[in-house]
Design a protein around this motif. Sequence first.
Motif, PDB file in Angstrom:
ATOM      1  N   ASP A   2       0.850  -1.185   0.000  1.00 27.33           N
ATOM      2  CA  ASP A   2       0.000   0.000   0.000  1.00 27.33           C
ATOM      3  C   ASP A   2       0.892   1.245   0.000  1.00 27.33           C
ATOM      4  O   ASP A   2       1.560   1.542   0.987  1.00 27.33           O
ATOM      5  CB  ASP A   2      -0.909   0.014   1.226  1.00 27.33           C
ATOM      6  CG  ASP A   2      -1.974   1.102   1.148  1.00 27.33           C
ATOM      7  OD1 ASP A   2      -1.935   1.886   0.186  1.00 27.33           O
ATOM      8  OD2 ASP A   2      -2.848   1.151   2.036  1.00 27.33           O
ATOM      9  N   SER A   3       0.880   1.963  -1.128  1.00 27.57           N
ATOM     10  CA  SER A   3       1.727   3.151  -1.258  1.00 27.57           C
ATOM     11  C   SER A   3       0.930   4.433  -0.990  1.00 27.57           C
ATOM     12  O   SER A   3       1.328   5.513  -1.427  1.00 27.57           O
ATOM     13  CB  SER A   3       2.340   3.219  -2.662  1.00 27.57           C
ATOM     14  OG  SER A   3       1.317   3.326  -3.645  1.00 27.57           O
ATOM     15  N   PHE A   4      -0.169   4.321  -0.270  1.00 25.04           N
ATOM     16  CA  PHE A   4      -1.011   5.482   0.005  1.00 25.04           C
ATOM     17  C   PHE A   4      -0.230   6.653   0.628  1.00 25.04           C
ATOM     18  O   PHE A   4      -0.431   7.802   0.231  1.00 25.04           O
ATOM     19  CB  PHE A   4      -2.183   5.095   0.915  1.00 25.04           C
ATOM     20  CG  PHE A   4      -3.129   6.231   1.208  1.00 25.04           C
ATOM     21  CD1 PHE A   4      -4.157   6.529   0.328  1.00 25.04           C
ATOM     22  CD2 PHE A   4      -2.980   7.013   2.347  1.00 25.04           C
ATOM     23  CE1 PHE A   4      -5.026   7.580   0.573  1.00 25.04           C
ATOM     24  CE2 PHE A   4      -3.836   8.066   2.602  1.00 25.04           C
ATOM     25  CZ  PHE A   4      -4.867   8.351   1.718  1.00 25.04           C
ATOM     26  N   PRO A   5       0.662   6.408   1.605  1.00 26.03           N
ATOM     27  CA  PRO A   5       1.424   7.545   2.162  1.00 26.03           C
ATOM     28  C   PRO A   5       2.234   8.290   1.107  1.00 26.03           C
ATOM     29  O   PRO A   5       2.320   9.522   1.137  1.00 26.03           O
ATOM     30  CB  PRO A   5       2.337   6.874   3.198  1.00 26.03           C
ATOM     31  CG  PRO A   5       1.600   5.637   3.599  1.00 26.03           C
ATOM     32  CD  PRO A   5       0.945   5.156   2.345  1.00 26.03           C
ATOM     33  N   LEU A   6       2.830   7.549   0.156  1.00 26.02           N
ATOM     34  CA  LEU A   6       3.572   8.198  -0.920  1.00 26.02           C
ATOM     35  C   LEU A   6       2.640   9.034  -1.787  1.00 26.02           C
ATOM     36  O   LEU A   6       2.951  10.177  -2.154  1.00 26.02           O
ATOM     37  CB  LEU A   6       4.262   7.144  -1.798  1.00 26.02           C
ATOM     38  CG  LEU A   6       5.606   6.580  -1.340  1.00 26.02           C
ATOM     39  CD1 LEU A   6       6.086   5.536  -2.327  1.00 26.02           C
ATOM     40  CD2 LEU A   6       6.628   7.694  -1.197  1.00 26.02           C
ATOM     41  N   MET A   7       1.493   8.467  -2.131  1.00 29.93           N
ATOM     42  CA  MET A   7       0.520   9.178  -2.946  1.00 29.93           C
ATOM     43  C   MET A   7       0.038  10.440  -2.241  1.00 29.93           C
ATOM     44  O   MET A   7      -0.071  11.500  -2.858  1.00 29.93           O
ATOM     45  CB  MET A   7      -0.670   8.263  -3.261  1.00 29.93           C
ATOM     46  CG  MET A   7      -0.336   7.043  -4.085  1.00 29.93           C
ATOM     47  SD  MET A   7      -1.759   5.945  -4.236  1.00 29.93           S
ATOM     48  CE  MET A   7      -2.878   6.959  -5.191  1.00 29.93           C
ATOM     49  N   GLN A   8      -0.244  10.306  -0.955  1.00 31.75           N
ATOM     50  CA  GLN A   8      -0.747  11.440  -0.187  1.00 31.75           C
ATOM     51  C   GLN A   8       0.287  12.554  -0.115  1.00 31.75           C
ATOM     52  O   GLN A   8      -0.041  13.739  -0.272  1.00 31.75           O
ATOM     53  CB  GLN A   8      -1.122  10.987   1.224  1.00 31.75           C
ATOM     54  CG  GLN A   8      -1.821  12.047   2.065  1.00 31.75           C
ATOM     55  CD  GLN A   8      -3.186  12.399   1.526  1.00 31.75           C
ATOM     56  OE1 GLN A   8      -4.009  11.528   1.295  1.00 31.75           O
ATOM     57  NE2 GLN A   8      -3.433  13.672   1.317  1.00 31.75           N
ATOM     58  N   THR A   9       1.543  12.172   0.084  1.00 32.66           N
ATOM     59  CA  THR A   9       2.613  13.166   0.153  1.00 32.66           C
ATOM     60  C   THR A   9       2.751  13.906  -1.172  1.00 32.66           C
ATOM     61  O   THR A   9       2.845  15.140  -1.203  1.00 32.66           O
ATOM     62  CB  THR A   9       3.943  12.490   0.516  1.00 32.66           C
ATOM     63  OG1 THR A   9       3.823  11.836   1.778  1.00 32.66           O
ATOM     64  CG2 THR A   9       5.068  13.504   0.571  1.00 32.66           C
ATOM     65  N   ALA A  10       2.772  13.140  -2.268  1.00 33.03           N
ATOM     66  CA  ALA A  10       2.903  13.762  -3.588  1.00 33.03           C
ATOM     67  C   ALA A  10       1.705  14.647  -3.899  1.00 33.03           C
ATOM     68  O   ALA A  10       1.851  15.760  -4.431  1.00 33.03           O
ATOM     69  CB  ALA A  10       3.049  12.678  -4.661  1.00 33.03           C
ATOM     70  N   PHE A  11       0.517  14.174  -3.545  1.00 30.93           N
ATOM     71  CA  PHE A  11      -0.693  14.927  -3.855  1.00 30.93           C
ATOM     72  C   PHE A  11      -0.767  16.219  -3.044  1.00 30.93           C
ATOM     73  O   PHE A  11      -1.270  17.235  -3.514  1.00 30.93           O
ATOM     74  CB  PHE A  11      -1.934  14.069  -3.593  1.00 30.93           C
ATOM     75  CG  PHE A  11      -3.167  14.554  -4.307  1.00 30.93           C
ATOM     76  CD1 PHE A  11      -3.273  14.428  -5.679  1.00 30.93           C
ATOM     77  CD2 PHE A  11      -4.211  15.132  -3.613  1.00 30.93           C
ATOM     78  CE1 PHE A  11      -4.405  14.864  -6.350  1.00 30.93           C
ATOM     79  CE2 PHE A  11      -5.352  15.578  -4.270  1.00 30.93           C
ATOM     80  CZ  PHE A  11      -5.439  15.449  -5.648  1.00 30.93           C
ATOM     81  N   ASN A  12      -0.255  16.185  -1.829  1.00 33.43           N
ATOM     82  CA  ASN A  12      -0.256  17.393  -0.995  1.00 33.43           C
ATOM     83  C   ASN A  12       0.604  18.491  -1.609  1.00 33.43           C
ATOM     84  O   ASN A  12       0.348  19.682  -1.413  1.00 33.43           O
ATOM     85  CB  ASN A  12       0.240  17.071   0.417  1.00 33.43           C
ATOM     86  CG  ASN A  12      -0.803  16.322   1.240  1.00 33.43           C
ATOM     87  OD1 ASN A  12      -1.996  16.337   0.923  1.00 33.43           O
ATOM     88  ND2 ASN A  12      -0.357  15.655   2.293  1.00 33.43           N
ATOM     89  N   VAL A  13       1.622  18.074  -2.354  1.00 32.99           N
ATOM     90  CA  VAL A  13       2.485  19.047  -3.023  1.00 32.99           C
ATOM     91  C   VAL A  13       1.690  19.872  -4.030  1.00 32.99           C
ATOM     92  O   VAL A  13       2.000  21.041  -4.291  1.00 32.99           O
ATOM     93  CB  VAL A  13       3.661  18.326  -3.718  1.00 32.99           C
ATOM     94  CG1 VAL A  13       4.497  19.302  -4.554  1.00 32.99           C
ATOM     95  CG2 VAL A  13       4.551  17.648  -2.687  1.00 32.99           C
ATOM     96  N   SER A  14       0.633  19.267  -4.586  1.00 32.83           N
ATOM     97  CA  SER A  14      -0.165  19.964  -5.602  1.00 32.83           C
ATOM     98  C   SER A  14      -0.856  21.203  -5.049  1.00 32.83           C
ATOM     99  O   SER A  14      -1.280  22.077  -5.815  1.00 32.83           O
ATOM    100  CB  SER A  14      -1.216  19.017  -6.196  1.00 32.83           C
ATOM    101  OG  SER A  14      -2.226  18.698  -5.248  1.00 32.83           O
ATOM    102  N   GLN A  15      -1.001  21.290  -3.728  1.00 36.42           N
ATOM    103  CA  GLN A  15      -1.634  22.466  -3.127  1.00 36.42           C
ATOM    104  C   GLN A  15      -0.857  23.738  -3.478  1.00 36.42           C
ATOM    105  O   GLN A  15      -1.441  24.818  -3.628  1.00 36.42           O
ATOM    106  CB  GLN A  15      -1.710  22.313  -1.598  1.00 36.42           C
ATOM    107  CG  GLN A  15      -2.444  21.065  -1.112  1.00 36.42           C
ATOM    108  CD  GLN A  15      -3.937  21.117  -1.373  1.00 36.42           C
ATOM    109  OE1 GLN A  15      -4.488  22.169  -1.644  1.00 36.42           O
ATOM    110  NE2 GLN A  15      -4.591  19.982  -1.269  1.00 36.42           N
ATOM    111  N   PHE A  16       0.466  23.613  -3.606  1.00 35.85           N
ATOM    112  CA  PHE A  16       1.288  24.774  -3.935  1.00 35.85           C
ATOM    113  C   PHE A  16       0.963  25.325  -5.320  1.00 35.85           C
ATOM    114  O   PHE A  16       1.129  26.518  -5.575  1.00 35.85           O
ATOM    115  CB  PHE A  16       2.779  24.408  -3.883  1.00 35.85           C
ATOM    116  CG  PHE A  16       3.297  24.140  -2.497  1.00 35.85           C
ATOM    117  CD1 PHE A  16       3.719  25.179  -1.697  1.00 35.85           C
ATOM    118  CD2 PHE A  16       3.368  22.846  -2.002  1.00 35.85           C
ATOM    119  CE1 PHE A  16       4.203  24.948  -0.420  1.00 35.85           C
ATOM    120  CE2 PHE A  16       3.843  22.592  -0.728  1.00 35.85           C
ATOM    121  CZ  PHE A  16       4.263  23.647   0.071  1.00 35.85           C
TER     122      PHE A  16
END
Length: 266
Positions: A179-193
């Motif tokens: 389950d790579s959900f933490p990686l996905m969540q981290t990358a997706f949070n970057v999109s907020q910028f």
Amino acid sequence: MKSMVRYMKLYWHFFAAQVKVMTEYWVDFIIGFMSVFFIQFTSVYFIKVVFDHIDVLNGWTFYEILFIYGIASTGRSIHQIFFDNLWLVGRDYIRTGNFDRLLIRPLNPLFHLIADKVQQDGVGNLVLGTILLGISMNHLAFDWGFWDIVLLIVMVISSGLIYSGINLFFVTFSFWMVDSFPLMQTAFNVSQFARYPLTIYSKPIRIILTWVVPYGFTSFYPATLFTGHKNYTTLALITPAVAAIICVIAYGFWIIGLRAYTSTGN
């Protein structure tokens, strides 16, 4: 060509079935729609509060930033509505062994995975993003024509594909990590910028959002074509190509991960 037509027809059947399910639970649909809408609205309201005290933010007006935010929201809605099931690959498919179900059917596993779910919550992002684009477009010093609208639609679709391609890349790690959900969540949070002008950030952050995790192409660079900021025209125009390259790389990595997959029964 025949294969593409077949998959288009199949996706329509999957989509129609999901819509029927959603119409059976109108309260859930409305709650999901309104919750996403108001969560995103609070962020927009925060921008309004900031501009109540200033006129320009590093060369960008309120409506120009609203335009960037609108492209980001509509692009994200495409990803959320049609590709949201990518988030569940590790938890609901690989960890449980349910992914085997996709492999034994005569369909492309990735297509089946995507078609398995339509996320109605994304409609909230779509509605808000469309409203923001409509409001901001009326205040931009830009003479809108038919082909400009077409170009904007292409940019929004490209934005959605970039969101989805990046997510597909990081979800593929689930074939090794379960389950790579933490990686996905981290990358997706970057999109907020990327919902704000990249020029307000330091150079390292701009480089990351352009060439490492290229969320800058989901909103900022496309927006510069219509806001009078001409320093980024070349980057803006290659947005569809960036979307295509990201999707090709992500799918290639997915194929590699698929070959490494071992069922929970092994």
